[in-house]
Design an enzyme around this catalytic site. Structure first.
Site, PDB file in Angstrom:
ATOM      1  N   LYS A  42       0.828  -1.215   0.000  1.00 30.40           N
ATOM      2  CA  LYS A  42       0.000   0.000   0.000  1.00 30.40           C
ATOM      3  C   LYS A  42       0.857   1.258   0.000  1.00 30.40           C
ATOM      4  O   LYS A  42       0.472   2.274  -0.577  1.00 30.40           O
ATOM      5  CB  LYS A  42      -0.957  -0.010   1.181  1.00 30.40           C
ATOM      6  CG  LYS A  42      -0.291  -0.048   2.552  1.00 30.40           C
ATOM      7  CD  LYS A  42      -0.462   1.233   3.299  1.00 30.40           C
ATOM      8  CE  LYS A  42       0.065   1.091   4.711  1.00 30.40           C
ATOM      9  NZ  LYS A  42       0.074   2.349   5.444  1.00 30.40           N
ATOM     10  N   THR A  43       2.055   1.208   0.621  1.00 33.57           N
ATOM     11  CA  THR A  43       2.914   2.399   0.621  1.00 33.57           C
ATOM     12  C   THR A  43       3.372   2.725  -0.791  1.00 33.57           C
ATOM     13  O   THR A  43       3.431   3.895  -1.190  1.00 33.57           O
ATOM     14  CB  THR A  43       4.126   2.185   1.545  1.00 33.57           C
ATOM     15  OG1 THR A  43       3.666   1.878   2.862  1.00 33.57           O
ATOM     16  CG2 THR A  43       4.986   3.429   1.597  1.00 33.57           C
ATOM     17  N   ASP A 230      -3.535   7.991   5.026  1.00 33.98           N
ATOM     18  CA  ASP A 230      -2.998   6.648   5.259  1.00 33.98           C
ATOM     19  C   ASP A 230      -3.545   6.106   6.584  1.00 33.98           C
ATOM     20  O   ASP A 230      -3.912   6.872   7.479  1.00 33.98           O
ATOM     21  CB  ASP A 230      -1.470   6.710   5.304  1.00 33.98           C
ATOM     22  CG  ASP A 230      -0.833   5.330   5.229  1.00 33.98           C
ATOM     23  OD1 ASP A 230      -1.540   4.355   4.922  1.00 33.98           O
ATOM     24  OD2 ASP A 230       0.391   5.237   5.473  1.00 33.98           O
ATOM     25  N   GLU A 231      -3.600   4.777   6.720  1.00 36.35           N
ATOM     26  CA  GLU A 231      -4.044   4.109   7.957  1.00 36.35           C
ATOM     27  C   GLU A 231      -5.419   4.635   8.411  1.00 36.35           C
ATOM     28  O   GLU A 231      -5.637   4.953   9.581  1.00 36.35           O
ATOM     29  CB  GLU A 231      -3.010   4.297   9.078  1.00 36.35           C
ATOM     30  CG  GLU A 231      -1.616   3.809   8.751  1.00 36.35           C
ATOM     31  CD  GLU A 231      -1.477   2.289   8.739  1.00 36.35           C
ATOM     32  OE1 GLU A 231      -2.511   1.602   8.880  1.00 36.35           O
ATOM     33  OE2 GLU A 231      -0.354   1.800   8.580  1.00 36.35           O
ATOM     34  N   GLN A 261      -7.069  -4.628  10.248  1.00 35.93           N
ATOM     35  CA  GLN A 261      -5.925  -4.286  11.097  1.00 35.93           C
ATOM     36  C   GLN A 261      -6.233  -3.095  12.008  1.00 35.93           C
ATOM     37  O   GLN A 261      -5.321  -2.401  12.457  1.00 35.93           O
ATOM     38  CB  GLN A 261      -4.695  -3.982  10.244  1.00 35.93           C
ATOM     39  CG  GLN A 261      -4.195  -5.167   9.444  1.00 35.93           C
ATOM     40  CD  GLN A 261      -2.872  -4.901   8.753  1.00 35.93           C
ATOM     41  OE1 GLN A 261      -1.816  -4.841   9.367  1.00 35.93           O
ATOM     42  NE2 GLN A 261      -2.932  -4.731   7.447  1.00 35.93           N
ATOM     43  N   ARG A 607       2.674 -11.010  10.422  1.00 37.04           N
ATOM     44  CA  ARG A 607       4.025 -10.434  10.556  1.00 37.04           C
ATOM     45  C   ARG A 607       5.078 -11.393  10.007  1.00 37.04           C
ATOM     46  O   ARG A 607       6.217 -10.989   9.759  1.00 37.04           O
ATOM     47  CB  ARG A 607       4.363 -10.139  12.026  1.00 37.04           C
ATOM     48  CG  ARG A 607       3.497  -9.118  12.753  1.00 37.04           C
ATOM     49  CD  ARG A 607       3.306  -7.847  11.959  1.00 37.04           C
ATOM     50  NE  ARG A 607       2.072  -7.919  11.192  1.00 37.04           N
ATOM     51  CZ  ARG A 607       1.779  -7.103  10.188  1.00 37.04           C
ATOM     52  NH1 ARG A 607       2.642  -6.168   9.822  1.00 37.04           N
ATOM     53  NH2 ARG A 607       0.639  -7.216   9.531  1.00 37.04           N
TER      54      ARG A 607
END
Length: 758
Positions: A42-43, A230-231, A261, A607
């Site tokens: 996504k970044t 973002d987020e 998340q 992770r």
């Protein structure tokens, strides 16, 4: 819009993007929600979109509002876009965190909320000092209603976008029998008098300005041609309202996030913000980034199976082109110490296979869980680091407790005396402590002895003399008890009688609850050592054993701290009911908290890049008591095709079997989605997972010597032996559950398969 296919003439920032990522970059007009699963790049999409807006002259850098959640993320975005399009990105004044951007806006319009542009932003200490003054002026008992509790409430209200006028009577009842709202109003008035604000005010004041001053709002709506966030799943209500106001005119709002998340409700985040995006912005384009570039198919399958149990989600299916890799390992162990030993052995095996310790992480649900691993790694020489917090013995509450114990063990320990002579507050100010130092230096004696001698003088005020006398008396009493009590019990008594436990309990915050858990873990750790001196020597060795900074180390951290990080190998420990999901979270939040705990499990699993191992123990020491533990419901939600399970129990137990009965399930009321039954729990049996309807109830370890047969050799009055509790006598029998009076542990309720006739 129809997204054009890749072309040789595409700008460099589109190179390597998959079709959904390209769509996220090129869909520039109208509201866009990018649902970006874990590890889906996504970044890369977000920075390429920003480069595209500037590079195609759709907007000047100063006409784009780009919001990140951390300063680090803002710096990284600026650097990456700079590499794509050059120096143009330097002209982006509105790229930063919510608070940084809001502070810039507020300084431009401070007078509209009664401030001057050079206002001060208070830190936590200044905020608490001011609140204490107001609490005292209101005649409220600060010991019963601590300032930190009020600060937490005010922060919650500001996160919701509430001014004092918005706080209803029901909300205000949460502090000092309804005085919370008035104290909030007094606090805001006092802040204006001293030309200051706290961090919550940065957004709240700007929100107030945008609501009340139409000209200011329209100015920013015209200025920002494009807004990117973002987020988005981590936004609170105040941030959500601020963004919605700014985006109402042009509606060119692109939000990137992952509802699966959203794990920060305890600091105000509202997962509902991302779930209702389509309702807030009708006709919005929804883009799903589902190709994962991080984890193996088995890891993704395990994570997807768990998160699918949540009802409140937008939904997506992660996939990857990475080789299939190893299945997720689920290991059942006898108790916490064996869990630490097993993890240590697994990590040494990773080392022997050429793996780096820097690519190994242990993820815990709560900070107090790290202690057992730290002690084990010190013992076998494995270097480690604690991320997002201090090592166990470096935490403030642990150092305070150790200072009490050191002073009892060694009265001449001046450093320990200095640390806790006024912790908790005893009314001994700097001047009183300075007089103790002066006397100690003049006579060449320890501070504790100087304190005893100064009591016979008039050097101190009557109140200080009384407080110091009580403290010296407490120390003497505890030293006497040290010869009579087990040192772990002595530690518990010291913490209670000193007022330290009450001090933390009175704060009534999530942080203070965690500190209390750490202190319980400290007392539990002491039980493993024969004497207080032996334990304190062990702590000294642990504290002195920090490896060189440049060496490779295992990472130990909470799952919350791990969000956004990735490792080749992860160990997810303590997956038992009450620990994970957290019992405290379930008690406080019910179904909503259960779904957040499940999202936390999803974050934990994703992770891992190559190997993920989940461990659960049959027994745990909780608050100093051995308790039979039940595997987490999340273990049962792992799809069997992605899992390999084993049990490595000591003490004669080699097979792990879970028998479920919803009738006894304390959690049966939690987690039922609409239209679903009580859910499904897979029970691990002889290395396989079988699907059985129900929730968590009782777990049985079947001893090999019994061949998994029922117990017909138990009778009331029979003397038995339990590996952890020792010898005892059967008092009651109910099916396969026994009430046993143990000689040292008192009455316990245990499974018959855990005991043997003595």
């Amino acid at each position: 819009m129809t997204v054009p296919a890749p072309s040789p003439n595409d700008p460099p920032y589109l190179d390597g993007l998959n079709p959904p990522q390209r769509e996220a970059v090129l869909t520039t007009e109208g509201p866009v929600l990018v649902l970006a699963g874990a590890g889906t790049g996504k970044t890369a999409a977000l920075t390429a979109r920003l480069a595209h807006l500037i590079g195609t002259r759709r907007a000047w850098p100063s006409e784009i509002l780009a919001v990140t959640f951390t300063n680090k993320a803002a710096r990284e975005m600026r650097a990456r876009v700079g590499r794509m399009i050059g120096d143009a990105v330097e002209g982006m004044p509105w790229l930063g965190t919510f608070h940084a951007i809001a502070a810039k806006m507020l300084r431009r319009h401070a007078e509209l909320v009664g401030l001057q542009s050079n206002f001060t932003i208070l830190d936590t200490d200044d905020q608490l000092r001011l609140l204490k003054q107001l609490i005292q002026a209101e005649g409220v008992d600060e010991k019963r209603w601590p300032a930190r509790q009020l600060a937490g409430l005010i922060d919650q209200w500001k996160n919701k976008g509430w001014t004092p006028e918005d706080v209803g009577a029901g909300e205000a009842e949460g502090y000092a029998h309804g005085k919370g709202q008035k104290l909030y109003a007094d606090y805001q008035a006092r802040l204006r008098q001293v030309n200051a604000c706290d961090f919550g005010d940065l957004l709240l004041h700007v929100l107030t300005i945008l609501k009340k001053h139409r000209d200011v709002l329209e100015g920013y709506q015209q200025r920002f041609k494009y807004i990117m966030v973002d987020e988005y799943q981590d936004t609170n209500s105040s941030q959500y309202l601020w963004l919605r106001l700014l985006a109402q005119t042009r509606k060119n709002l692109c939000c990137v996030g992952d509802d699966d998340q959203s794990i920060y409700s305890w600091r105000g985040a509202e997962v509902a913000n991302i779930l209702r995006f389509e309702k807030d912005f009708p006709g919005a384009t929804i883009i799903r980034l589902e190709q994962n570039y991080r984890s193996t198919p088995h890891i993704l399958g395990a994570a997807s199976g768990v998160i699918a149990e949540n009802g409140n989600r937008l939904g997506k299916t992660l996939w990857t082109e990475i080789d299939v890799g190893e299945k997720v390992q689920v290991i059942g162990v006898w108790d916490g110490p064996e869990e630490a030993r097993r993890v240590g052995e697994e990590i040494e095996q990773v080392q022997r296979g050429g793996g780096s310790l820097d690519e190994v992480a242990i993820l815990v649900r709560a900070q107090h869980q790290t202690r057992e691993f730290e002690d084990r790694f010190i013992q076998i020489g494995l270097p480690y680091r604690i991320v997002g917090g201090f090592r166990f013995y470096e935490r403030a509450e642990i150092r305070d407790a150790l200072a009490y114990l050191r002073l009892v063990n060694q009265p001449a320990d001046d450093l320990a005396f200095e640390r806790i002579v006024n912790v908790p507050k005893r009314g001994l100010g700097d001047k009183a402590v300075e007089k103790l130092h002066r006397l100690a230096r003049a006579e060449g004696i320890p501070l504790a002895l100087a304190a005893a001698r100064i009591l016979d003088t008039d050097e101190l005020t009557p109140q200080a003399r009384r407080s110091l006398g009580n403290f010296i008396g407490d120390l003497a009493r505890w030293r006497d008890r040290a010869t009579q009590l087990l040192h772990a019990e002595l530690a518990r008594q010291i913490l209670d009688e000193s007022g330290y436990t009450a001090m933390l309990q009175s704060e009534r915050t999530t942080e203070s609850a965690g500190r209390l858990e750490n202190l319980s873990e400290l007392a539990r750790a002491m039980e493993e050592y024969e004497t207080l001196g032996a334990f304190l020597e062990h702590v000294s060795l642990v504290m002195d054993n920090e490896a060189k900074a440049e060496s490779a180390k295992i990472t130990i951290m909470t799952i919350h701290a791990a969000k956004g990080l990735e490792y080749d190998t992860t160990f997810l420990v303590g997956w038992e009911e009450g620990i994970f999901p957290s019992q405290r979270a379930l008690d406080e939040g019910g179904l909503n908290s259960l779904e957040e705990e499940r999202r936390l499990a999803y974050v934990a699993i994703t992770r891992a890049r190559k190997r993920c191992t989940i461990l659960h123990a049959a027994n745990r020491r909780i608050y100093g008591q051995w308790t039979s533990s039940i595997p987490s419901r999340f273990v049962g939600e792992l799809p069997p095709e992605h899992v390999e399970s084993e049990s490595s129990m000591t003490g004669g137990a080699s097979l792990w079997r879970a028998n479920w009965s919803e009738r006894d399930d304390p959690f049966a009321h939690v987690g039922r989605g609409e239209g679903r039954g009580p859910g499904w729990q897979r029970a691990q049996t002889t290395g396989q997972f079988s699907r059985e309807p129900v929730r968590i109830v009782e777990a049985r370890a079947s001893a090999v010597s019994l061949g998994n047969k029922g117990r017909d050799d138990m009778a009331v009055g029979l003397r038995i032996f339990h590996q952890k509790f020792g010898y005892g006598t059967v008092a009651e029998i109910e099916g396969n559950k026994l009430e046993i009076d143990f000689e040292t542990a008192g009455r316990k309720r245990v499974m018959d398969s855990f005991v043997q006739p003595a």
